[in-house]
Design a protein around this motif. Structure first.
Motif, PDB file in Angstrom:
ATOM      1  N   VAL A  80       0.892   0.085  11.074  1.00 43.82           N
ATOM      2  CA  VAL A  80       1.046  -1.408  11.193  1.00 43.82           C
ATOM      3  C   VAL A  80       2.242  -1.872  11.719  1.00 43.82           C
ATOM      4  N   LEU A  81       3.410  -1.072  11.508  1.00 41.50           N
ATOM      5  CA  LEU A  81       4.569  -1.772  12.058  1.00 41.50           C
ATOM      6  C   LEU A  81       4.459  -1.810  13.523  1.00 41.50           C
ATOM      7  N   ILE A  82       4.015  -0.754  14.219  1.00 48.80           N
ATOM      8  CA  ILE A  82       3.764  -0.676  15.597  1.00 48.80           C
ATOM      9  C   ILE A  82       2.894  -1.840  16.109  1.00 48.80           C
ATOM     10  N   VAL A  83       1.861  -2.247  15.294  1.00 57.61           N
ATOM     11  CA  VAL A  83       0.852  -3.441  15.883  1.00 57.61           C
ATOM     12  C   VAL A  83       1.803  -4.599  15.754  1.00 57.61           C
ATOM     13  N   TYR A 125       0.942  -1.036  -0.092  1.00 59.95           N
ATOM     14  CA  TYR A 125      -0.218  -0.084  -0.088  1.00 59.95           C
ATOM     15  C   TYR A 125       0.992   1.313   0.128  1.00 59.95           C
ATOM     16  N   VAL A 126       1.881   1.324   0.758  1.00 62.09           N
ATOM     17  CA  VAL A 126       2.749   2.526   0.955  1.00 62.09           C
ATOM     18  C   VAL A 126       3.634   2.819  -0.135  1.00 62.09           C
ATOM     19  N   SER A 127       4.394   1.663  -0.723  1.00 65.80           N
ATOM     20  CA  SER A 127       5.375   1.671  -1.614  1.00 65.80           C
ATOM     21  C   SER A 127       4.480   1.930  -2.970  1.00 65.80           C
ATOM     22  N   LEU A 128       3.586   1.352  -3.214  1.00 65.96           N
ATOM     23  CA  LEU A 128       2.921   1.546  -4.535  1.00 65.96           C
ATOM     24  C   LEU A 128       2.149   2.597  -4.616  1.00 65.96           C
ATOM     25  N   GLY A 129       1.630   3.040  -3.427  1.00 66.84           N
ATOM     26  CA  GLY A 129       0.849   4.350  -3.376  1.00 66.84           C
ATOM     27  C   GLY A 129       1.796   5.476  -3.575  1.00 66.84           C
ATOM     28  N   VAL A 130       2.929   5.546  -3.244  1.00 69.88           N
ATOM     29  CA  VAL A 130       4.113   6.612  -3.350  1.00 69.88           C
ATOM     30  C   VAL A 130       4.470   6.777  -4.751  1.00 69.88           C
ATOM     31  N   VAL A 131       4.639   5.552  -5.371  1.00 71.12           N
ATOM     32  CA  VAL A 131       4.928   5.323  -6.656  1.00 71.12           C
ATOM     33  C   VAL A 131       4.115   5.844  -7.644  1.00 71.12           C
ATOM     34  N   GLN A 132       2.990   5.397  -7.656  1.00 61.94           N
ATOM     35  CA  GLN A 132       1.917   5.837  -8.371  1.00 61.94           C
ATOM     36  C   GLN A 132       1.702   7.438  -8.204  1.00 61.94           C
ATOM     37  N   ALA A 133       1.852   7.829  -7.036  1.00 58.50           N
ATOM     38  CA  ALA A 133       1.753   9.417  -6.915  1.00 58.50           C
ATOM     39  C   ALA A 133       2.904  10.069  -7.662  1.00 58.50           C
ATOM     40  N   LYS A 134       4.132   9.421  -7.724  1.00 54.61           N
ATOM     41  CA  LYS A 134       5.215  10.051  -8.212  1.00 54.61           C
ATOM     42  C   LYS A 134       4.972   9.923  -9.896  1.00 54.61           C
ATOM     43  N   LEU A 135       4.436   8.929 -10.233  1.00 54.71           N
ATOM     44  CA  LEU A 135       4.367   8.787 -11.789  1.00 54.71           C
ATOM     45  C   LEU A 135       3.301   9.666 -12.212  1.00 54.71           C
ATOM     46  N   GLU A 151       3.516  11.592   3.699  1.00 56.02           N
ATOM     47  CA  GLU A 151       3.238  11.716   5.466  1.00 56.02           C
ATOM     48  C   GLU A 151       2.076  10.688   5.647  1.00 56.02           C
ATOM     49  N   GLU A 152       0.784  10.592   4.507  1.00 59.12           N
ATOM     50  CA  GLU A 152      -0.006  10.006   4.960  1.00 59.12           C
ATOM     51  C   GLU A 152       0.173   8.538   4.705  1.00 59.12           C
ATOM     52  N   TYR A 153       0.801   8.106   3.610  1.00 60.18           N
ATOM     53  CA  TYR A 153       1.230   6.664   3.300  1.00 60.18           C
ATOM     54  C   TYR A 153       2.284   6.252   4.332  1.00 60.18           C
ATOM     55  N   LEU A 154       3.056   6.990   4.788  1.00 63.51           N
ATOM     56  CA  LEU A 154       4.062   6.681   5.823  1.00 63.51           C
ATOM     57  C   LEU A 154       3.443   6.554   7.297  1.00 63.51           C
TER      58      LEU A 154
END
Length: 277
Positions: A266-269, A237-247, A257-260
């Motif tokens: 999720v990492l905390i959980v 979700y994070v990586s693909l979302g950021v890359v799609q926003a970049k493209l 910030e929203e994606y991270l």
């Protein structure tokens, strides 16, 4: 009338019949129903035969996708249109195999798969049409469906892989391979370029390599299978979302910030529910 003339007339009438009654949407419905029937029958087979049957059904979804989208397939769409239907079929089939065999389980799974496949065919058709016309009103809806389907498919496949309790040197390549195809579809569908460019391949390769490395680490991580799969899916979700926003030239600070934030939560959980003892 000669035999060849009769055959020509028969062929023309057959093609006319197919065009009149077998519309594109009816092809989507037929393909979705056919694959759903196959998924239902698989659950009646002996356990030793189910894996092969799921593999065959997933492969069968590829020609059905091409047949359903035949009129609109141009350029790179041939290379990416089959990815989500085939992987979604494999993901649902394998995940369904891990669930208890009961009617209460079967009905929602079969229903979700039927609707999901039909929606996937619709979205892939929109991508194909948009790639040719360069503009279509439903493109954003198809993009949202594609993104959500990628997340669902990745979770089902990651969860299945970890459920097999494979060693790290098998988990990592499997996650890498599956992730590469999912990222390839996700990155290309942003701008629907006329060919699979080196940039698209590079993004897909780097993101998939990162997923494979995280899967290697999670192979040693003392956490629940579902939680580990959810963490990997959140990374998609994070990586693909950021890359799609970049493209799409929409990569702003707030977007990152929203994606991270999602990935961090999720990492905390994951850390909170890890049993180190």
């Amino acid at each position: 009338m000669t035999c060849s003339g009769s055959m020509l007339i028969l062929t023309s009438l057959t093609n006319l019949f197919l065009k009149m009654f077998l519309t594109k949407r009816r092809k989507f419905v037929f393909s979705a129903l056919f694959l759903t029937a196959g998924l239902t029958i698989i659950q009646l087979l002996q356990i030793s035969n189910r894996y092969l049957a799921i593999f065959i059904l997933s492969l069968l979804s590829i020609p059905l996708t091409f047949w359903s989208l035949k009129e609109a397939l141009r350029g790179p769409i041939w290379l990416v249109s089959w990815i989500l239907p085939a992987f979604f079929t494999a993901g649902v089939g394998l995940f369904y195999f891990l669930l208890p065999g009961s009617l209460l389980t079967a009905i929602p799974v079969i229903s979700i798969y039927l609707v999901g496949m039909y929606v996937l065919f619709l979205s892939e058709n929109i991508f194909a049409v948009a790639a040719a016309m360069r503009t279509i009103q439903l493109f954003r809806a198809a993009s949202a469906v594609g993104f959500l389907s990628t997340l669902v498919t990745s979770f089902l496949l990651y969860d299945t892989i970890f459920s097999f309790r494979l060693p790290f040197y098998q988990n990592a390549p499997l996650v890498f391979s599956l992730s590469f195809f999912l990222f390839l579809h996700g990155t290309w569908s942003v701008n629907l370029e006329e060919k699979i460019t080196g940039r698209i391949l590079l993004y897909s390769l780097i993101l998939a390599l990162g997923m494979g490395e995280i899967a290697l680490i999670l192979s040693f991580w003392p956490t629940a299978i579902t939680l580990g799969s959810l963490f990997l899916t959140s990374l998609v979700y994070v990586s693909l979302g950021v890359v799609q926003a970049k493209l799409s030239d929409r990569l702003f600070k707030k977007t990152v910030e929203e994606y991270l934030t999602v990935g961090f939560l999720v990492l905390i959980v994951l850390l909170a529910y890890t049993t180190w003892g």
